[in-house]
Design an enzyme around this catalytic site. Structure first.
Site, short mmCIF file in Angstrom:
data_model
loop_
_atom_site.label_atom_id
_atom_site.label_comp_id
_atom_site.label_asym_id
_atom_site.label_seq_id
_atom_site.Cartn_x
_atom_site.Cartn_y
_atom_site.Cartn_z
N GLU A 8 0.82 -1.40 0.21
CA GLU A 8 -0.18 -0.03 0.01
C GLU A 8 0.81 1.23 -0.20
OE1 GLU A 8 -2.88 -0.34 3.28
OE2 GLU A 8 -3.74 -2.24 2.63
N ASN A 23 2.12 -5.30 -3.33
CA ASN A 23 0.73 -5.64 -2.83
C ASN A 23 -0.08 -4.34 -2.58
OD1 ASN A 23 -1.55 -7.55 -2.34
ND2 ASN A 23 -1.43 -7.08 -0.18
N HIS A 33 -10.45 -5.71 -2.52
CA HIS A 33 -11.40 -5.56 -1.35
C HIS A 33 -12.39 -4.98 -2.42
CE1 HIS A 33 -9.15 -6.98 2.11
NE2 HIS A 33 -8.26 -6.20 1.77
N GLU A 75 -6.48 -10.55 -1.46
CA GLU A 75 -7.38 -10.25 -0.12
C GLU A 75 -8.77 -10.13 -0.67
OE1 GLU A 75 -5.89 -6.82 2.24
OE2 GLU A 75 -3.78 -7.52 1.76
N ASP A 83 -12.59 -9.72 -0.97
CA ASP A 83 -14.00 -9.86 -0.35
C ASP A 83 -14.77 -8.85 -1.20
OD1 ASP A 83 -12.76 -7.52 0.54
OD2 ASP A 83 -12.75 -8.22 2.59
O1 G2I Z 1 -7.96 -3.60 6.17
C1 G2I Z 1 -8.14 -4.53 5.37
C2 G2I Z 1 -6.76 -5.11 4.76
C3 G2I Z 1 -6.25 -4.09 3.89
N1 G2I Z 1 -4.85 -4.58 3.14
C4 G2I Z 1 -4.01 -4.94 3.99
C5 G2I Z 1 -4.50 -5.76 5.09
O2 G2I Z 1 -3.53 -6.17 6.09
C6 G2I Z 1 -5.56 -5.22 5.81
O3 G2I Z 1 -6.02 -6.35 6.75
C7 G2I Z 1 -6.81 -5.69 8.06
C8 G2I Z 1 -7.24 -6.99 8.86
O4 G2I Z 1 -8.28 -7.54 8.23
C9 G2I Z 1 -7.57 -6.42 10.17
O5 G2I Z 1 -8.03 -7.27 11.17
O6 G2I Z 1 -5.79 -5.02 8.68
C10 G2I Z 1 -6.41 -4.29 9.76
C11 G2I Z 1 -5.29 -3.25 10.11
O7 G2I Z 1 -4.02 -4.05 10.15
C12 G2I Z 1 -6.74 -5.29 10.76
O8 G2I Z 1 -7.49 -4.83 11.84
C13 G2I Z 1 -6.74 -4.91 13.03
C14 G2I Z 1 -7.16 -3.56 13.82
O9 G2I Z 1 -6.97 -2.57 13.35
C15 G2I Z 1 -6.61 -3.88 15.63
O10 G2I Z 1 -7.02 -2.83 16.14
C16 G2I Z 1 -6.79 -5.38 15.95
O11 G2I Z 1 -5.99 -5.50 17.06
O12 G2I Z 1 -7.23 -6.05 13.66
C17 G2I Z 1 -6.42 -6.24 15.03
C18 G2I Z 1 -6.49 -7.68 15.36
O13 G2I Z 1 -7.84 -8.10 15.44
#
Ligand code: G2I
Length: 454
Positions: free
Chosen positions: A167, A209, A246, A275, A277
């Site tokens: 990103e 990515n 996404h 990724e 969805d």
């Molecule tokens: O935002 C969707 C994806 C976009 N591309 C990069 C990916 O890495 C990203 O994944 C999401 C995860 O699905 C989320 O689960 O990335 C977010 C940020 O890293 C993730 O959210 C985080 C929350 O921000 C945290 O507060 C939380 O502790 O998930 C963590 C674990 O549940």
């Protein structure tokens, strides 16, 4: 005559013969799956594998204790990406202190079952630990490179593809790099990260990515394309591009998606849908994504960003293939049907020929080259020649229900599933062989997971 069997007339016999031979030819061509065809794969991973691809999912370590979750994971998918556990804040919460526990759990779960692992992500403006957020300049550049080196070295031989940089471009019409502390260390931070990753794990495929890079006409897509083109021209080590895809949060599947995939592929990199969805999981958009990937030979596979809607980062949009109870949604059926109807690079030529080097070897310091041997109706032979080492171990995975029934010129051990064989040299030379029973799946072929010397 009604109700009584008709005697086979000459013309009816001819018609039956023509239909049977047409079915036979179609089956041989492998391009057509007849409704109810018993040979159609019944899971996403198995069907993708028959087309030389993977079908994967993001996995959260915290859910590996949930048996409803792991039942679907183990049954359906042959690739995983750690949803959060390989991010910078997860792996290096304090500078110089690495915590690999959750990431290792995911890697072990996957590899024990023959699933390939995508590493996500080595360098990113987001999810930085506090100590890194506060850094700048040379200190930050060095800390980033050290992170890339340490992490890629830790997982060396276990990761098929790394999202080296994630990103790094702005949304909107500028086509510019995203402003971040990493970007402010100099425009060459991305290529520096790729070079460090290549040095630390020469056998992993290195990907850039991003999201909102699906529509070929978008400035962001064009900007990433130009960067990849420039990297290829200048010999910066890049192997692949990940389109996150996404189609949630207001972003839609674009009708020119296939053009985007094939345009990146034409630069000489593989393309991954990393990724996926889609808001409300419409069957047509999911089907289109699968068909577009299958139409581009360098589209290596599709990863959905979670298993059940309740696992999704956007659970309110119900964007995935399984509902919260773990039941298959209509989008699941659309995806499986599209996979089963699609063609692979070489789906029915058993065994594959002209493929001397088995990609992608993910192991240490040797190369394993797979050569197809003799084949029979129910089984086929494969030989593997190792170069670059005199003592070695080679990990070979097969796709169930296929089973390895015999081996020679090496000492095999097996994982608990019986689908992953580690073959060690036994002093008899550099070539070993094995026989695989097709068990009804005549298209899947073994995959070399790694080659490690010593
Ligand atoms: O935002 C969707 C994806 C976009 N591309 C990069 C990916 O890495 C990203 O994944 C999401 C995860 O699905 C989320 O689960 O990335 C977010 C940020 O890293 C993730 O959210 C985080 C929350 O921000 C945290 O507060 C939380 O502790 O998930 C963590 C674990 O549940």
């Amino acid at each position: 005559m009604k109700g009584s069997p008709r005697p086979p007339t000459g013309s009816r016999r001819l018609r039956v013969a023509l239909v049977l031979s047409a079915v036979g030819m179609l089956a041989m061509a492998g391009a057509v799956v007849l409704p109810g065809d018993a040979s159609a794969a019944s899971t996403l991973g198995a069907s993708a594998a028959e087309r030389g691809r993977y079908f994967g999912t993001a996995v959260a370590a915290g859910r590996l204790n949930d048996s409803a979750y792991t039942t679907i994971l183990n049954r359906e998918f042959n690739q995983v990406t750690a949803e959060n556990e390989m991010k910078i804040d997860a792996l290096q919460p304090q500078q110089g202190q690495f915590t690999y526990g959750n990431a290792d759990r995911i890697v072990q779960h996957a590899r024990a079952r023959g699933m390939q692992v995508r590493g996500h992500t080595l360098a990113w403006h987001s999810q930085q630990p506090g100590w890194m957020q506060n850094m700048s300049g040379t200190a930050l550049r060095n800390a980033m490179l050290n992170h890339v080196t340490q992490v890629a070295t830790h997982f060396r031989g276990q990761i098929a593809w790394w999202d080296v940089v994630n990103e790094a471009f702005q949304d909107g019409s500028s086509g510019a790099r995203r402003d971040s502390n990493l970007q402010r260390t100099g425009n060459d931070w991305i290529e520096a990260a790729f070079r460090a990753a290549r040095q630390a794990d020469p056998n992993a495929q290195l990907c850039y990515n991003d999201y909102n890079t699906d529509n070929w006409n978008d400035a962001k897509t064009q900007a990433v394309y130009r960067m990849v083109q420039d990297f290829k021209n200048r010999g910066v080590p890049i192997d692949c591009v990940g389109l996150q895809s996404h189609f949630t949060g207001g972003s839609n599947y674009p009708s020119n998606y296939r053009t985007t995939l094939s345009s990146f592929a034409a630069l000489g990199v593989d393309v991954h849908i990393t990724e996926l969805d889609i808001r409300n999981a419409p069957t047509d958009a999911y089907r289109n994504v699968v068909n577009d990937c299958l139409a581009v030979a360098r589209c290596k596979g599709i990863t959905v960003w979670g298993i059940r809607d309740s696992d999704s980062w956007r659970s309110g949009e119900s964007p995935l293939l399984f509902n919260g109870s773990g039941q298959k949604k209509p989008a699941y059926d659309a995806v499986l049907t599209a996979l089963n109807s699609g063609t692979g690079p070489n789906p029915t030529t058993p065994p594959p020929t002209g493929n001397p080097t088995t990609p992608p070897p993910t192991g240490g310091q040797c190369t394993a080259t797979m050569t197809p041997g003799q084949s029979w109706g129910d089984r086929y032979n494969t030989s593997v020649t190792v170069s670059g080492a005199t003592t070695w171990s080679v990990v070979v995975a097969i796709t169930p229900p296929q089973k390895i029934s015999a081996t020679w010129s090496g000492s095999p051990t097996w994982d608990s599933s019986g689908n992953v064989m580690t073959m060690r040299s036994d002093g008899s030379g550099n070539t070993f062989g094995f026989t695989t029973m097709t068990n009804g799946n005549s298209t899947a072929r073994p995959q070399i997971r790694s080659c490690t010397s010593g």
